[in-house]
Design an enzyme around this catalytic site. Structure first.
Site, PDB file in Angstrom:
ATOM      1  N   ASP A 190     -46.752  18.304  -8.780  1.00 25.43           N
ATOM      2  CA  ASP A 190     -45.873  18.585  -7.647  1.00 25.43           C
ATOM      3  C   ASP A 190     -44.931  19.759  -7.920  1.00 25.43           C
ATOM      4  OD1 ASP A 190     -47.036  16.429  -6.503  1.00 25.43           O
ATOM      5  OD2 ASP A 190     -45.187  15.282  -6.182  1.00 25.43           O
ATOM      6  N   HIS A 237     -45.499  17.063 -12.906  1.00 23.57           N
ATOM      7  CA  HIS A 237     -44.839  18.219 -12.295  1.00 23.57           C
ATOM      8  C   HIS A 237     -45.149  19.468 -13.110  1.00 23.57           C
ATOM      9  CE1 HIS A 237     -42.479  14.757 -10.878  1.00 23.57           C
ATOM     10  NE2 HIS A 237     -42.214  15.490  -9.799  1.00 23.57           N
TER      11      HIS A 237
END
Length: 714
Positions: free
Chosen positions: A86, A238
């Protein structure tokens, strides 16, 4: 008809500077938007009840399909892991993640934000080219449960536009910011998921959260990311949003370890044996995306240049202020010490030249102020083809020692050369027809010629009509920006300009450099540079005060400063060869020209960046440090201005308007200089522009002139 034509031309004169400033602000606004400094919303919805969420969604898989009113979920098959990342792409960490995935022949899904995809499109292209899937993660990363449907649509469309511009595709995958597992869906987030499905997107949450953003350590990230008992899963990691060194190391260890246990790492649609989430984009939509990415790249590059420019102007402003304060203090100590003299007193008569073109409102006060002086002079008024009776006014005064020389209109340089040709004496004082001298001005101005090395002397020009706001602002500028500068340049032996309002020259110096030239619109700067290059000293006489009528309207101020700025650029260009020459010319070329270029051309051109970033900081933040920095610069200017007023024995009251001057007056000077640059770069020509005088300076402030018979002159 002529007045209407002038009114139509005014916007054209402003057009390029205005367009430049508008484009600059537009680029900064775009940067603020793309960097989530505008329209960003960092609120997060607290947990809510989940009684209106279908049970099969709460207990279902991480892939939620609500298209066409459905409420279906899908699970990842056993021994399959879908890695998801993300908040990227990030220019530092995303390439490292991609390198690890490529090293271990694994694929993943990257849920990118529009802000990052717009700024780093090459990384999005690399993801697609290397077989990874792309998903939407909104543009500005807001919690969609707190947003309107219009804002949701905007976040999706802008995110999609960035991906299209970067990789030429659209995607049907979406992950909401701040999302978790399907079981965490509640009554607030579920309607958003349904709405997203209505827009044609499949929502992807996760089954395993690595919590790598907490930096818990490599072992803990691997433990949280590993499915139990051979189950499949969607792992949340991430590749942006902070330091991701642990994520990269954990990924490099986890991939081979799980592969040895029989796990595969493919993108989502391959894992689910579904059609690709990507669809190619062509035509207008593709070009819209490319145009968007191009504009974002331009805005980022422009901002980087502006930041560099801000650093340069910050250095120049501080350097100039330090130099002015230190060197002007040194100059004052030198010329004010007991027993100082330039040489033997200069008592012989001098010639005062007054070039005049339509100066009927001012010329009488000018001439009377001269004959009231305490030094022997002859006055030559060179009437340059005036049509308002300027010459007749001077002749009607019948003052002894005052002559009028008439010529057809040929411009100020020609008028001065004509005056020099008619002068009887070897020291020649030059002044403007709208200026008045104090009784001691000529005597103070010529004393430096006691030094035979001095070829020219700059006097202390002051604003006589400073009772109006524009005049008061110019008064500050003259005392601080001009006269303090002249003290500094005197010490550095590179005075760039003898002011036309009050200056003196040795006839020999004028003749050796060929007299006044009309090659530039700043003949005073041109002749001063030429005299420097010929080896003469140019100095500043602080007590030789002259009071001049400054422009009283924005239009006239604009015309005057436009001519000054453009003329200064012309003079610098004309004398550019001094940089490579030897002797006095080379010294001026390698000391004077760089300083003049930096402080009088480059610094004023870059100075608007201080105000541009002030506005940017007020709008986008950080507001507090921005305001503090601006007031720090203002305080530095105020200190410098106060010191200059102290040196000139001026009252400090006008400095109360200094903040307003910085906000309004300075902006006008910026645009004028920008217009001058544009004129110079485009090869434009600029004619002499005559300012309309009002005769507002009848006598030096605080002084009462006396006529020859001893009666006061009104």
């Amino acid at each position: 008809m002529a007045s209407r034509t002038r009114r139509r031309r005014l916007p054209l004169r402003l057009l390029l500077p205005v367009l430049f400033l508008v484009a600059l602000m537009a680029m900064l606004m775009l940067r603020g938007y793309v960097h989530s400094e505008i329209l960003a919303d960092h609120r997060v919805q607290p947990p809510a009840a989940a009684d209106r969420v279908p049970e099969k969604v709460l207990e279902g898989g991480p892939v939620i399909d609500t298209r066409g009113g459905r409420a279906e979920t899908l699970r990842v098959p056993d021994r399959h892991v879908v890695l998801t990342f993300d908040d990227g792409p990030d220019p530092l960490w995303t390439p490292k993640v991609l390198d690890v995935l490529k090293k271990h022949d694994a694929h993943a899904v990257f849920f990118v934000t529009g802000t990052m995809a717009s700024r780093y499109p090459d990384l999005v292209r690399r993801m697609v080219d290397e077989g990874h899937e792309i998903g939407l993660h909104t543009f500005n990363h807001p919690d969609l449960s707190l947003q309107s449907k219009d804002r949701i649509d905007w976040e999706l469309s802008q995110n999609q536009l960035a991906i299209t511009g970067a990789a030429g595709i659209r995607t049907s995958l979406f992950r909401p910011p701040y999302s978790s597992q399907a079981g965490a869906m509640d009554n607030v987030s579920w309607p958003v998921t349904q709405y997203i499905g209505d827009r044609g997107y499949i929502t992807v949450v996760n089954t395993h959260d690595s919590e790598d953003w907490r930096k818990p350590g490599v072992d803990e990230i691997i433990r949280r990311s590993t499915p139990e008992d051979g189950e499949g899963g969607v792992v949340l990691m991430h590749d942006s949003g902070g330091e991701r060194h642990q994520t990269v190391r954990a990924l490099d260890r986890m991939l081979p370890e799980l592969k040895d246990k029989g796990y595969t790492f493919a993108n989502l649609t391959q894992t689910l044996d579904a059609p690709s989430a990507h669809s190619p984009v062509a035509g207008v939509e593709l070009w819209k995306g490319k145009a968007w990415v191009f504009l974002v790249q331009i805005s980022d590059n422009i901002t980087a240049v502006l930041v560099a420019g801000l650093a340069v102007i910050g250095f120049l402003v501080i350097a100039r202020f330090v130099l002015m304060l230190v060197l002007s203090a040194a100059h004052a100590r030198k010329v004010r010490r007991r027993g100082f003299s330039w040489g033997p007193p200069v008592t012989e008569p001098v010639t005062v030249l007054v070039p005049a073109y339509n100066e009927a409102k001012c010329i009488e006060d000018t001439v009377r102020s001269l004959v009231a002086g305490d030094h022997p002079i002859e006055v030559i008024v060179v009437d340059d083809g005036s049509s308002d009776g300027t010459a007749r006014i001077v002749e009607s005064l019948g003052l002894p020692g005052v002559r009028v020389v008439r010529q057809l209109n040929a411009g100020k340089p020609a008028a001065l050369n004509r005056g020099v040709a008619n002068a009887r004496y070897d020291i020649i004082v030059m002044m403007d027809g709208d200026t008045v001298f104090e009784p001691t001005t000529v005597r103070e101005l010529v004393q430096p010629f006691g030094d035979p090395r001095v070829g020219a002397v700059a006097g202390n020009a002051k604003v006589g009509n400073k009772d109006k706001l524009i005049g008061a602002w110019q008064h500050i500028e003259y005392v601080m920006g001009f006269n303090l500068d002249r003290r500094m340049y005197d010490v550095l032996r590179c005075m760039p300009t003898i002011p036309g309002a009050v200056g003196a020259f040795r006839r020999t110096a004028l003749e050796r450099v060929g007299g006044m030239s009309d090659d530039t619109l700043a003949e005073d700067t041109d002749i001063t540079m030429a005299i420097h290059r010929d080896g003469w000293k140019v100095v500043y006489a602080e007590n030789a005060r002259a009071w001049t009528e400054a422009p009283e309207s924005v239009q006239q101020l604009w015309s005057q400063r436009y001519r000054w700025s453009y003329g200064t650029m012309q003079a610098i260009w004309k004398h550019r060869r001094a940089v490579i020459e030897r002797g006095p010319s080379g010294r001026f070329g390698r000391v004077g020209l760089p300083l003049v270029s930096l402080f009088m051309v480059l610094a004023p051109l870059l100075a608007p960046l201080i105000d541009v970033f002030l506005i940017y900081g007020l709008v986008f933040g950080p507001t507090g440090p921005t305001i503090l920095a601006w007031f720090a610069v203002l305080a530095l200017q105020a200190a410098c201005a106060a010191y200059s007023f102290f040196l000139d024995k001026e009252k400090l009251t006008p400095l109360l308007s200094l903040p307003l001057q910085q906000i309004l007056y300075r902006q006008l000077m910026y645009v004028v200089l920008l217009q001058s640059w544009i004129t110079a770069l485009t090869g434009g020509r600029l004619r002499w522009q005559k300012l309309r005088r009002k005769g507002g300076v009848a006598a030096p402030p605080g002084a009462q002139q006396q006529a020859l018979d001893g009666t006061p002159v009104a």
